[in-house]
Structure formats: structure tokens, C-alpha cells
Design an enzyme around this catalytic site. Structure first.
Site, mmCIF file in Angstrom:
data_model
loop_
_atom_site.group_PDB
_atom_site.id
_atom_site.type_symbol
_atom_site.label_atom_id
_atom_site.label_comp_id
_atom_site.label_asym_id
_atom_site.label_seq_id
_atom_site.Cartn_x
_atom_site.Cartn_y
_atom_site.Cartn_z
ATOM 1 N N SER A 187 0.854 -1.189 0.000
ATOM 2 C CA SER A 187 0.000 0.000 0.000
ATOM 3 C C SER A 187 0.889 1.237 0.000
ATOM 4 C CB SER A 187 -0.909 0.008 1.231
ATOM 5 O OG SER A 187 -0.145 0.259 2.401
ATOM 6 N N GLY A 237 -9.900 -5.236 3.631
ATOM 7 C CA GLY A 237 -9.812 -6.267 2.603
ATOM 8 C C GLY A 237 -9.674 -5.764 1.183
ATOM 9 N N ALA A 238 -9.685 -4.436 0.988
ATOM 10 C CA ALA A 238 -9.594 -3.919 -0.383
ATOM 11 C C ALA A 238 -8.279 -4.313 -1.039
ATOM 12 C CB ALA A 238 -9.759 -2.399 -0.375
ATOM 13 N N ASP A 240 -6.449 -6.907 -0.317
ATOM 14 C CA ASP A 240 -6.467 -8.348 -0.551
ATOM 15 C C ASP A 240 -7.254 -8.681 -1.816
ATOM 16 O OD1 ASP A 240 -5.143 -8.614 1.957
ATOM 17 O OD2 ASP A 240 -7.084 -8.548 2.970
#
Length: 380
Positions: A187, A237-238, A240
């Protein structure tokens, strides 16, 4: 009768290997528990890979307290509880990021937990410190190409409060394995703990940046890949789901920028759900059709997508972006307003979730795309 010694049989070849624990996520807003859900990168990734019919073995560990039925059963530890995270949100305008705490942890995944097989691809996607260097090294031995989420390597946890912190990759114990990794996803908050210029010499680095999309770095260049508009409800979870979509695109023969578009697409869908998303089957079929069309176009352009990774954007990339965006508009998942009187017990929560669309309760979380996590010591 004397038997001749026989060479051991070659390990069975399988499609994919996903390694990372399932978790129990507790979402807290202003010190009030508003949801308890299945978490862990493996759960989000399986939602994407299963939906796109990509077979994979999953290696996860949980405790006897694990609450959920999943498509890929985990290993149950007899001595440790399920990894549990508390995600704290605040409605105060000056605090837009979440504070993440690990309040319990399951056993790490050891090399002996991995299947005795060879795999086309592997995904190291730990979230709670469950992947150790020896396990990643075993994955690199048995998988043709390995995708790694940087958080699996650089997260550390305060032994007292469980606060999630980050360390530099060079201090993590994993740095020596970097030359063997195929793709490393980070990220924008994690990227400062990775020397991108160094890492891109050895592998493709993918840096996600929420509503800004993502950027691909490789030895000879870099490229930005556009995002998709999203009605954000919960950012959990974005990343993932992005990685699941990205890998699915590559498995289906897409060039790397097109696969990143697919990753951005699934990331944008996930932020519109609370917890684990359930994707509309009609939408998934539409996406499979779009991917197949793009793959055919790609082959027609002599890009050898099934043999080599192609990193530059090719003719039709913008059209693929538009087609995916149109698919999202065609099959939106309805989201109802968030209720402040959510039940607090797991049983009540499970009974209140619509199995057709788990995002029926809307969080009032504004502009939260990635969590803010502090470093240990000085920033790299």
C-alpha cells in the site's frame, strides 16, 4: 525377491497456493462494537479466485473458537485461539484513519504445513505475523512464481497492547528472499518501508493507493493504472481483493497493466461492503466474459500473454477499463444505511446478515482508504 530402488514420484502439480490465516475482525466505532466478521487476506482472496473459477490450495490456521464456515477449511490449532483484530474508527474529523490492534494470534504457518506439491503460483498473504521466513522460502521452492503482500513481511505487534506497527523490509528477516519474489504488493502507507528503487531491480512492485489506483514498477519502467469509482463503506480487505483480482488476471493471460485494472476493480467492489464481500454471480460471469475477450485481443496482438509477463499498456487497455466500469454499473450491489443498533454478539450478527449481499448495513466512514500504521523506531 529383491525390489529395485525406485526414484520418488514427482510432486503433483496444482494451480495455486494461498498462504495466510483466517481472522476474526471486530470493527469498533467511537468505542462501540458495530460488526464482527470473518477476516484475513485468504478469505478476501478466495472470494475473488473462487468467483473466477481459479483453483487453489489454501493453508490457514485458526483456533477452536473459529466461528465461520469457509470454502477452504483451515488447520485447527489445539493450543492457540483464532487471530483476532480490533479495528478502531473515530467520527472525529481530525482522525480519518483506523487504529488496528491484534488482540490474539494463532500459530504461525510452518513449512511442514504446506502441501507436498508443485504450484503454478503462490500467494504469501499473512496479516498477523503468521508467515515466517522459512515458510516463504518453501513457497519460493515449490511455486513457479510467488506474489507477496508486503504487510505479511513487515508487520510487527506491540506485545502489550497489540498495536500494529511496521518495520523496514531490510530489518524484517525476509530481505534476502527479495530476488526470488515475482511480484511484491504494498500500500502507499507501506511503500516507505520498502526501498522501491532497490526492489524493482529484482521483482515487479505494485503500490496501491486507494482511490488513486495503483502504480507498477519494474526494472525498466513504471506505469499508473486507473482506479474505479467506489461508494466506500469499509476499506477492510480492499488490498487483498486487489491482489486476488491482479493474480486472477495474470492467470487468465492478461498483460500486467490489464491484470492491475482487474485488481483495482475488485478492490473498488470490496470497499462497498462491510467485511467479506459476496459478489453477484451475474457480475462475475460478465467479468469472465470481458477477461476472455481481452485475452483474445491480446493474443491477436501477438503479445504472448500466456508465456511472458507484459508490463506496458497495449492497445485496448482503455477499452478494457471502460468495459469493467460498465459491468460494475450494470450489476451494483445495493447498500442500505448503517444502523446504530447493530447486535453485538456473533450469533446475532450472523443472523442479521443478508447472504445475498452482506453489505446491507452502511458504515459512515468517510474517505478512509488505507490504515495509518506507525513505524518502529525511525522511519526508513
Amino acid at each position: 525377491m529383491v525390489r529395485k530402488n525406485q526414484a520418488p514420484a514427482a510432486p503433483t502439480r496444482r494451480r495455486g497456493l494461498v498462504v495466510g490465516n483466517y481472522c476474526h475482525d471486530v470493527i469498533i466505532r467511537d468505542d462501540v462494537v458495530v460488526a464482527e466478521t470473518l477476516g484475513g487476506a485468504s478469505s478476501f482472496i478466495s472470494a475473488v479466485l473462487d468467483g473466477l473459477e481459479i483453483p487453489a490450495d489454501y493453508v490457514s490456521k485458526v483456533g477452536r473458537d473459529f466461528l465461520y464456515a469457509v470454502n477452504h477449511p483451515p488447520i485447527t490449532s489445539s493450543t492457540s485461539p483464532t487471530t483476532r483484530f480490533h479495528a478502531h474508527f473515530s467520527s472525529e474529523p481530525r482522525r480519518e484513519d483506523r487504529a488496528l490492534k491484534r488482540v490474539s494470534s494463532c500459530d504461525p504457518i510452518s513449512p511442514s504445513d504446506l502441501p507436498n506439491a508443485r504450484f503454478d503460483f503462490g500467494m504469501a498473504v499473512g496479516v498477523g505475523g503468521e508467515i515466517i521466513p522459512q515458510t516463504l522460502e518453501k513457497m519460493l521452492d515449490v511455486c513457479d512464481v510467488v506474489f507477496v503482500d508486503l504487510q505479511a513481511l513487515i508487520r510487527v505487534f506491540d506485545p502489550d497492547g497489540g498495536n500494529v506497527q511496521l518495520v523496514g523490509l531490510k530489518e524484517s528477516g525476509f530481505f534476502h528472499l527479495l530476488p526470488r519474489i515475482g511480484f511484491l504488493k504494498a500500500s502507499s502507507d507501506e511503500a516507505p518501508f520498502l526501498d522501491v528503487e532497490e526492489a524493482r531491480k529484482w521483482c515487479c512492485v505494485v503500490v496501491t493507493n486507494g482511490k488513486e489506483g495503483c502504480r507498477l514498477y519494474w526494472k525498466d519502467g513504471e506505469v499508473d493504472v486507473a482506479p474505479f469509482l467506489a461508494d466506500q463503506v469499509d476499506p477492510t480487505g480492499a488490498g487483498d481483493s486487489f491482489l486476488g483480482g491482479f493474480v486472477a488476471g495474470l492467470v487468465h493471460g492478461l498483460a500486467v497493466p490489464d491484470a492491475a485494472l482487474l485488481g483495482n476493480f475488485f478492490g473498488s467492489l470490496t470497499v462497498g461492503h462491510i467485511g467479506l464481500p459476496k459478489f453477484d454471480s451475474r457480475l462475475l460471469q460478465r467479468i469472465k466474459d470481458e477477461v476472455q475477450r481481452r485475452k483474445v485481443q491480446c493474443i491477436g496482438l501477438h503479445e504472448r500473454c500466456n508465456e511472458d509477463f507484459k508490463f506496458t499498456k497495449s492497445l485496448g487497455h482503455e477499452q478494457f477499463l471502460a468495459s469493467l466500469g460498465a459491468s460494475k454499473l450494470t450489476f451494483p450491489c445495493p447498500i442500505q444505511e448503517y444502523r446504530w443498533d447493530l447486535p453485538s454478539s456473533p450469533d446475532e450478527l450472523e443472523q442479521g446478515i443478508d447472504p445475498q449481499c452482506p453489505s446491507h448495513q452502511k458504515y459512515l466512514l468517510d474517505s478512509v482508504y488505507e490504515e495509518q500504521i506507525n513505524s518502529v523506531g525511525t522511519k526508513p
